[in-house]
Motif scaffolding. Structure first.
Motif, short mmCIF file in Angstrom:
data_model
loop_
_atom_site.label_atom_id
_atom_site.label_comp_id
_atom_site.label_asym_id
_atom_site.label_seq_id
_atom_site.Cartn_x
_atom_site.Cartn_y
_atom_site.Cartn_z
N MET A 152 5.21 -2.21 2.91
CA MET A 152 4.60 -3.54 2.84
C MET A 152 3.53 -3.56 1.75
O MET A 152 2.34 -3.51 2.01
CB MET A 152 4.00 -3.92 4.19
CG MET A 152 5.05 -4.04 5.29
SD MET A 152 4.32 -4.59 6.84
CE MET A 152 5.75 -4.48 7.91
N LYS A 153 3.97 -3.71 0.52
CA LYS A 153 3.05 -3.57 -0.62
C LYS A 153 2.18 -4.79 -0.84
O LYS A 153 1.21 -4.74 -1.58
CB LYS A 153 3.85 -3.29 -1.89
CG LYS A 153 4.66 -2.01 -1.83
CD LYS A 153 5.06 -1.56 -3.22
CE LYS A 153 5.61 -0.16 -3.23
NZ LYS A 153 7.04 -0.10 -2.83
N LYS A 154 2.55 -5.92 -0.20
CA LYS A 154 1.81 -7.16 -0.47
C LYS A 154 0.84 -7.53 0.65
O LYS A 154 0.22 -8.59 0.62
CB LYS A 154 2.79 -8.32 -0.66
CG LYS A 154 3.75 -8.11 -1.80
CD LYS A 154 4.76 -9.24 -1.86
CE LYS A 154 5.78 -8.97 -2.97
NZ LYS A 154 6.92 -9.91 -2.88
N LEU A 155 0.74 -6.65 1.64
CA LEU A 155 -0.02 -6.97 2.84
C LEU A 155 -1.50 -7.25 2.54
O LEU A 155 -2.14 -6.53 1.79
CB LEU A 155 0.09 -5.78 3.80
CG LEU A 155 0.07 -6.08 5.29
CD1 LEU A 155 1.11 -7.11 5.66
CD2 LEU A 155 0.30 -4.79 6.07
N SER B 41 -3.49 -1.53 -1.66
CA SER B 41 -4.90 -1.75 -1.95
C SER B 41 -5.38 -3.18 -1.82
O SER B 41 -6.54 -3.45 -2.04
CB SER B 41 -5.21 -1.26 -3.35
OG SER B 41 -4.48 -2.04 -4.26
N ASN B 42 -4.49 -4.15 -1.49
CA ASN B 42 -4.99 -5.52 -1.45
C ASN B 42 -5.35 -5.99 -0.05
O ASN B 42 -5.54 -7.18 0.17
CB ASN B 42 -3.96 -6.47 -2.09
CG ASN B 42 -4.07 -6.45 -3.61
OD1 ASN B 42 -4.92 -5.75 -4.16
ND2 ASN B 42 -3.25 -7.23 -4.27
N LEU B 43 -5.49 -5.10 0.88
CA LEU B 43 -5.82 -5.50 2.25
C LEU B 43 -7.25 -6.04 2.35
O LEU B 43 -8.19 -5.46 1.81
CB LEU B 43 -5.68 -4.31 3.19
CG LEU B 43 -4.26 -4.03 3.69
CD1 LEU B 43 -4.13 -2.61 4.19
CD2 LEU B 43 -3.90 -5.02 4.80
C1 LIG Z 1 -3.41 -7.23 -5.69
O1 LIG Z 1 -4.25 -8.30 -6.11
C2 LIG Z 1 -4.35 -8.40 -7.51
C3 LIG Z 1 -5.37 -9.48 -7.80
O2 LIG Z 1 -5.36 -10.46 -6.85
C4 LIG Z 1 -2.98 -8.71 -8.09
O3 LIG Z 1 -3.07 -8.80 -9.49
C5 LIG Z 1 -2.02 -7.61 -7.71
O4 LIG Z 1 -0.72 -7.93 -8.16
C6 LIG Z 1 -1.99 -7.41 -6.22
N1 LIG Z 1 -1.19 -6.25 -5.89
C7 LIG Z 1 -0.17 -6.30 -5.05
C8 LIG Z 1 0.55 -5.02 -4.84
O5 LIG Z 1 0.16 -7.33 -4.50
#
Ligand SMILES: *[C@@H]1O[C@H](CO)[C@@H](O)[C@H](O)[C@H]1NC(C)=O
Ligand SMILES: *[C@@H]1O[C@H](CO)[C@@H](O)[C@H](O)[C@H]1NC(C)=O
Ligand SMILES: *[C@@H]1O[C@H](CO)[C@@H](O)[C@H](O)[C@H]1NC(C)=O
Ligand SMILES: *[C@@H]1O[C@H](CO)[C@@H](O)[C@H](O)[C@H]1NC(C)=O
Ligand SMILES: *[C@@H]1O[C@H](CO)[C@@H](O)[C@H](O)[C@H]1NC(C)=O
Ligand SMILES: *[C@@H]1O[C@H](CO)[C@@H](O)[C@H](O)[C@H]1NC(C)=O
Ligand SMILES: *[C@@H]1O[C@H](CO)[C@@H](O)[C@H](O)[C@H]1NC(C)=O
Ligand SMILES: *[C@@H]1O[C@H](CO)[C@@H](O)[C@H](O)[C@H]1NC(C)=O
Ligand SMILES: *[C@@H]1O[C@H](CO)[C@@H](O)[C@H](O)[C@H]1NC(C)=O
Ligand SMILES: *[C@@H]1O[C@H](CO)[C@@H](O)[C@H](O)[C@H]1NC(C)=O
Length: 433
Positions: free
Chosen positions: A185-188, A208-210
């Motif tokens: 789940m890379k977008k979580l 890393s976007n949690l």
């Molecule tokens: C995480 O967030 C950044 C900035 O909001 C975005 O550019 C990046 O694509 C995101 N990464 C994922 C894996 O969704």
């Protein structure tokens, strides 16, 4: 006419009896009123809407969702549905099933026609999880199952790789650990897996976007890995009521976006790291019911945004570093259940009821806290400390004194009127013989 005075008294008292009997019964709401109100309110807006895709309409019917009016008109029945604005047919993008009947079952056919859904929420739906069609799996961004879908497996969940929001709560998860569920789940962004009997360790790698993580109320164990403290977008971290142990890592201070932190009810030990002072926006910190020791650091009283601090039921010692300015600002402050902790009575008043003893001149608790305090240590730490209530509390008490008096008066009146009634009936039966 002997009984006439009694009769007058009874006539006088009867209203009080009937009032005191009838008043505890709340007015019974009519169960039919609530479903009817949303349907009537929005018939006007439905005229401009395209009709819902007929296959999706059929799927909704199979899920017992009323379709007599267009399910896409807003607000929908219990906010259960939300649609896009495509033509000639609109499509569902959000579906929430609440309080399902236990006879309800999801069919693959229904789910296949619902593959336009971005979000699916199940609340109190005791249905069995079934295989999701691939189109639905890839289109789902938000999925929650609260007291629903019992016996969900980690492998089943791991296929929902496009999720940004996942909420699983009050269910039995079958997974050997969070990693199985989260690996793809890379977008979580927000993650809640709480009260789900989840076992295992926190993953060594987390995307890393949690912004929110809630693992509260599981059987997770081990220490907090750096994978968690590297999440610099993380605003809330809740690891309460698990089996975590070890120090609070110094790297915790790297969580620069953190606002809410709960590590409560685990087995964390050691002291509060100074690095916490580097988290500028910290509002809520709950470290209660661990085995933390050392003194309470003074920097806490200098953290401008802190509003909720719970350090109760640990092994902290020494003088609490708080003054009245700080106490005024806090909404909740709990330090009870730390037997070696004390407060400086020339700075803080005993009226604040901190649940700890005043200090002697060496900074040690003056005496074991009074029997009443120590026995109620848990109670006092449960009751929220609110400094503004210091003045209020006395007025509350006064009001409370008025409250019971009225009740006592009412009971007395009711009782005496019952006695009168009995006497009257006895007299009456004697007269009428
Ligand atoms: C995480 O967030 C950044 C900035 O909001 C975005 O550019 C990046 O694509 C995101 N990464 C994922 C894996 O969704
Ligand atoms: C539906 O959602 C709206 C806005 O989110 C809310 O104001 C309303 O109370 C909700 N209605 C029901 C029945 O839940
Ligand atoms: C579901 O049931 C709960 C408790 O019975 C109730 O409070 C809630 O309003 C119900 N929700 C819906 C949408 O019917
Ligand atoms: C996630 O969505 C993208 C496009 O929205 C799609 O190409 C991809 O196959 C989806 N991933 C999965 C695992 O379903
Ligand atoms: C929770 O998990 C443990 C260990 O995996 C298991 O023994 C226990 O039966 C589970 N509890 C429930 C209520 O399923
Ligand atoms: C953490 O989770 C528990 C139980 O789910 C909840 O009561 C508590 O308010 C949460 N704390 C924070 C800081 O989110
Ligand atoms: C964070 O803490 C604040 C203050 O205690 C509370 O109002 C809020 O609900 C919490 N947010 C989360 C996501 O737990
Ligand atoms: C705190 O506890 C740790 C072990 O958990 C111990 O090594 C340390 O000496 C204790 N520190 C104090 C000040 O009591
Ligand atoms: C209370 O403590 C704070 C920070 O330690 C300090 O800035 C403030 O002047 C103190 N207030 C009083 C009334 O002593
Ligand atoms: C309590 O505060 C007073 C006044 O600030 C100070 O002189 C005294 O040393 C303090 N006592 C302890 C035990 O810290």
């Amino acid at each position: 006419m002997k009984p006439s005075p009694l009769f007058l008294i009874l006539l006088f008292l009867f209203p009080t009896i009937t009032i005191s009997i009838s008043s505890p019964l709340p007015p019974t709401p009519s169960p039919t009123s609530s479903p009817s109100s949303p349907s009537s309110s929005s018939s006007s807006s439905s005229s401009s809407l395209s009709p819902l895709d007929p296959n999706q309409l059929k799927a909704l019917q199979s899920l017992n969702i009323p379709t007599s009016k267009n399910p896409c008109s807003q607000p929908s029945f219990h906010n259960a549905t939300l649609c896009d604005s495509s033509k000639p047919f609109t499509h569902l993008i959000s579906l929430q099933l609440t309080n399902c009947s236990s006879y309800l079952s999801l069919s693959y056919t229904a789910l296949k026609s619902l593959s336009t859904l971005h979000s699916l929420h199940l609340i109190n739906c005791p249905i069995s999880p079934i295989h999701f069609p691939p189109q639905l799996t890839s289109s789902l961004q938000s999925f929650s199952s609260i007291n629903s879908f019992h016996k969900l497996s980690g492998v089943w969940l791991s296929h929902l790789a496009n999720l940004t929001d996942l909420t699983l709560s009050s269910l039995q998860l079958k997974a050997s650990g969070p990693y199985v569920i989260l690996a793809h789940m890379k977008k979580l962004k927000t993650l809640t897996i709480s009260h789900a009997n989840l076992t295992g360790f926190l993953p060594k790698y987390v995307h890393s976007n949690l912004t929110h993580i809630d693992f509260s109320g599981n059987h997770l164990r081990g220490t907090i890995p750096t994978s968690i403290t590297m999440l610099d977008s993380l605003e809330s971290l809740n690891l309460s009521s698990n089996g975590f142990k070890g120090d609070i890592p110094i790297s915790m201070g790297d969580l620069i976006s953190l606002k809410n932190l709960s590590l409560a009810s685990n087995s964390f030990s050691g002291s509060i790291p100074d690095s916490i002072s580097a988290i500028p926006g910290l509002v809520h910190m709950d470290l209660s019911s661990n085995q933390l020791n050392g003194t309470i650091p003074k920097f806490l009283s200098e953290m401008r945004n802190l509003k909720y601090l719970n350090l109760a039921n640990n092994n902290f010692h020494g003088v609490v570093p708080f003054n009245l300015t700080f106490m005024k600002r806090m909404q909740v402050l709990k330090v009870g259940g730390n037997s070696n902790l004390c407060y400086n009575h020339s700075i803080l008043s005993s009226k604040l009821k901190l649940g700890i003893a005043p200090c002697d001149k060496h900074g040690m608790p003056m005496s074991p806290p009074p029997a009443k305090d120590s026995s109620s240590a848990d109670d006092s730490s449960d009751s929220d400390y609110d400094d503004s209530a210091d003045d209020d509390s006395s007025s509350h008490k006064k009001e409370h004194h008025h409250g019971p008096n009225k009740v006592v008066l009412g009971v007395a009146i009711a009782l005496s009127s019952i006695v009168f009634l009995i006497v009257f009936l006895i007299l009456c039966s004697k007269c009428c013989r």
